[in-house]
Design a protein around this motif. Structure first.
Motif, PDB file in Angstrom:
ATOM      1  N   SER A  51       2.000 -12.386  -3.868  1.00 52.34           N
ATOM      2  CA  SER A  51       0.230 -12.567  -3.654  1.00 52.34           C
ATOM      3  C   SER A  51      -0.114 -13.623  -4.604  1.00 52.34           C
ATOM      4  N   GLU A  52       0.510 -14.297  -5.298  1.00 46.85           N
ATOM      5  CA  GLU A  52       0.049 -15.476  -6.390  1.00 46.85           C
ATOM      6  C   GLU A  52       0.230 -16.741  -5.481  1.00 46.85           C
ATOM      7  N   SER A  53       1.167 -16.669  -4.536  1.00 43.85           N
ATOM      8  CA  SER A  53       1.765 -17.895  -3.969  1.00 43.85           C
ATOM      9  C   SER A  53       0.575 -18.768  -3.071  1.00 43.85           C
ATOM     10  N   LYS A  54       0.390 -19.797  -3.126  1.00 47.55           N
ATOM     11  CA  LYS A  54      -0.646 -20.720  -2.517  1.00 47.55           C
ATOM     12  C   LYS A  54      -0.215 -20.657  -1.002  1.00 47.55           C
ATOM     13  N   ASP A  55       1.265 -20.265  -0.681  1.00 49.84           N
ATOM     14  CA  ASP A  55       1.668 -20.423   0.701  1.00 49.84           C
ATOM     15  C   ASP A  55       1.354 -18.855   1.590  1.00 49.84           C
ATOM     16  N   GLU A  56       1.091 -17.857   0.603  1.00 48.58           N
ATOM     17  CA  GLU A  56       0.575 -16.533   1.070  1.00 48.58           C
ATOM     18  C   GLU A  56      -0.406 -16.568   2.142  1.00 48.58           C
ATOM     19  N   MET A  57       0.025 -16.165   3.438  1.00 47.70           N
ATOM     20  CA  MET A  57      -1.085 -15.961   4.641  1.00 47.70           C
ATOM     21  C   MET A  57      -1.521 -14.840   4.462  1.00 47.70           C
ATOM     22  N   ASP A  58      -1.525 -13.878   3.841  1.00 49.87           N
ATOM     23  CA  ASP A  58      -1.985 -12.352   4.085  1.00 49.87           C
ATOM     24  C   ASP A  58      -2.081 -11.846   2.701  1.00 49.87           C
ATOM     25  N   PRO A  59      -3.161 -12.179   1.956  1.00 48.50           N
ATOM     26  CA  PRO A  59      -2.940 -11.645   0.545  1.00 48.50           C
ATOM     27  C   PRO A  59      -3.470 -10.199   0.715  1.00 48.50           C
ATOM     28  N   MET A  60      -4.528  -9.954   1.599  1.00 52.89           N
ATOM     29  CA  MET A  60      -4.659  -8.334   1.795  1.00 52.89           C
ATOM     30  C   MET A  60      -3.390  -7.406   2.048  1.00 52.89           C
ATOM     31  N   GLY A  61      -2.584  -8.270   2.986  1.00 52.20           N
ATOM     32  CA  GLY A  61      -1.345  -7.518   3.293  1.00 52.20           C
ATOM     33  C   GLY A  61      -0.557  -7.460   1.995  1.00 52.20           C
ATOM     34  N   CYS A  62      -0.494  -8.314   1.106  1.00 48.78           N
ATOM     35  CA  CYS A  62       0.326  -8.233   0.004  1.00 48.78           C
ATOM     36  C   CYS A  62      -0.252  -7.247  -1.058  1.00 48.78           C
ATOM     37  N   LEU A  63      -1.551  -6.969  -0.989  1.00 47.65           N
ATOM     38  CA  LEU A  63      -2.362  -5.693  -1.855  1.00 47.65           C
ATOM     39  C   LEU A  63      -2.025  -4.573  -1.299  1.00 47.65           C
ATOM     40  N   ARG A  64      -1.840  -4.465   0.001  1.00 53.06           N
ATOM     41  CA  ARG A  64      -1.450  -3.147   0.819  1.00 53.06           C
ATOM     42  C   ARG A  64      -0.123  -2.885   0.458  1.00 53.06           C
ATOM     43  N   ARG A  65       0.881  -3.732   0.528  1.00 47.02           N
ATOM     44  CA  ARG A  65       2.133  -3.328   0.402  1.00 47.02           C
ATOM     45  C   ARG A  65       2.384  -3.111  -1.219  1.00 47.02           C
ATOM     46  N   LEU A  66       1.646  -3.514  -2.145  1.00 49.06           N
ATOM     47  CA  LEU A  66       1.922  -3.324  -3.503  1.00 49.06           C
ATOM     48  C   LEU A  66       1.342  -1.958  -3.554  1.00 49.06           C
ATOM     49  N   LEU A  67       0.060  -1.619  -3.193  1.00 47.98           N
ATOM     50  CA  LEU A  67      -0.469  -0.011  -3.163  1.00 47.98           C
ATOM     51  C   LEU A  67       0.648   0.739  -2.620  1.00 47.98           C
ATOM     52  N   ILE A  68       1.049   0.436  -1.543  1.00 51.60           N
ATOM     53  CA  ILE A  68       2.199   1.539  -0.831  1.00 51.60           C
ATOM     54  C   ILE A  68       3.288   1.706  -1.750  1.00 51.60           C
ATOM     55  N   HIS A  69       3.805   0.532  -2.334  1.00 54.33           N
ATOM     56  CA  HIS A  69       4.871   0.580  -3.477  1.00 54.33           C
ATOM     57  C   HIS A  69       4.295   1.518  -4.697  1.00 54.33           C
ATOM     58  N   LEU A  70       3.317   1.177  -5.135  1.00 51.14           N
ATOM     59  CA  LEU A  70       2.765   1.921  -6.137  1.00 51.14           C
ATOM     60  C   LEU A  70       2.713   3.613  -6.067  1.00 51.14           C
ATOM     61  N   PHE A  71       1.930   4.050  -4.621  1.00 44.80           N
ATOM     62  CA  PHE A  71       1.900   5.444  -4.472  1.00 44.80           C
ATOM     63  C   PHE A  71       3.480   6.002  -4.126  1.00 44.80           C
ATOM     64  N   HIS A  72       4.324   5.372  -3.646  1.00 45.56           N
ATOM     65  CA  HIS A  72       5.692   5.521  -3.479  1.00 45.56           C
ATOM     66  C   HIS A  72       6.258   5.967  -4.670  1.00 45.56           C
ATOM     67  N   GLN A  73       6.201   5.133  -5.733  1.00 45.65           N
ATOM     68  CA  GLN A  73       6.866   5.149  -7.075  1.00 45.65           C
ATOM     69  C   GLN A  73       6.416   6.379  -7.726  1.00 45.65           C
ATOM     70  N   VAL A  74       5.073   6.630  -7.755  1.00 45.20           N
ATOM     71  CA  VAL A  74       4.457   7.814  -8.159  1.00 45.20           C
ATOM     72  C   VAL A  74       4.932   9.033  -7.488  1.00 45.20           C
ATOM     73  N   GLY A  75       4.833   8.866  -6.189  1.00 45.21           N
ATOM     74  CA  GLY A  75       5.213  10.139  -5.346  1.00 45.21           C
ATOM     75  C   GLY A  75       6.714  10.472  -5.638  1.00 45.21           C
ATOM     76  N   THR A  76       7.917   9.615  -5.846  1.00 46.30           N
ATOM     77  CA  THR A  76       8.979   9.772  -6.096  1.00 46.30           C
ATOM     78  C   THR A  76       9.383  10.114  -7.340  1.00 46.30           C
ATOM     79  N   ASN A  77       8.673   9.183  -8.251  1.00 38.30           N
ATOM     80  CA  ASN A  77       9.079   9.445  -9.759  1.00 38.30           C
ATOM     81  C   ASN A  77       7.618   9.294 -10.574  1.00 38.30           C
ATOM     82  N   PRO A  78       7.177  10.522 -11.028  1.00 36.87           N
ATOM     83  CA  PRO A  78       5.962  10.771 -11.542  1.00 36.87           C
ATOM     84  C   PRO A  78       5.833   9.953 -13.082  1.00 36.87           C
ATOM     85  N   LYS A  79       7.043   9.688 -13.650  1.00 34.78           N
ATOM     86  CA  LYS A  79       7.120   9.209 -14.826  1.00 34.78           C
ATOM     87  C   LYS A  79       6.882   8.013 -14.883  1.00 34.78           C
ATOM     88  N   THR A  80       7.081   7.371 -13.811  1.00 37.17           N
ATOM     89  CA  THR A  80       6.913   5.940 -13.879  1.00 37.17           C
ATOM     90  C   THR A  80       5.583   5.472 -13.821  1.00 37.17           C
TER      91      THR A  80
END
Length: 106
Positions: A77-106
């Protein structure tokens, strides 16, 4: 003397970090001793000192583990070449929710 494999050492380190998290939650950072962490982890204080210089080093390692799973996504998401920063944010949030859902200690 028993030789420890790298995998054994990593498992011991993981146990120590999990025990530290539990101990800090229960008693707070200041009132938690390395002896208490060792007891919860099922290791000796010497094992803690093998992996960490002191309690501050242990806390820093815990903080570092909070950032590791997200490092790759945030780099993108910090890359100047990134064409879809909102897509990166979306993937980041999905990853976070997945982590919390599968391992609440993380």
């Amino acid at each position: 003397m028993v030789r420890r494999t790298k995998e054994n050492a990593q498992e011991t380190r993981r146990q120590i970090l999990e025990a530290a998290e539990k101990a800090f939650y229960e008693k707070g950072l200041a009132r938690t001793t390395l002896e208490r962490i060792a007891t919860l982890a099922g290791v000796t204080r010497g094992a803690i000192y093998w992996h960490f210089s002191n309690k501050a080093d242990l806390v820093q390692a815990m903080l570092n583990t909070l950032h590791e799973p997200l490092a790759e996504v945030t780099k993108t998401s910090e890359s100047k070449d990134e064409m879809d920063p909102m897509g990166c944010l979306r993937r980041l949030l999905i990853h976070l929710f997945h982590q919390v859902g599968t391992n609440p200690k993380t």
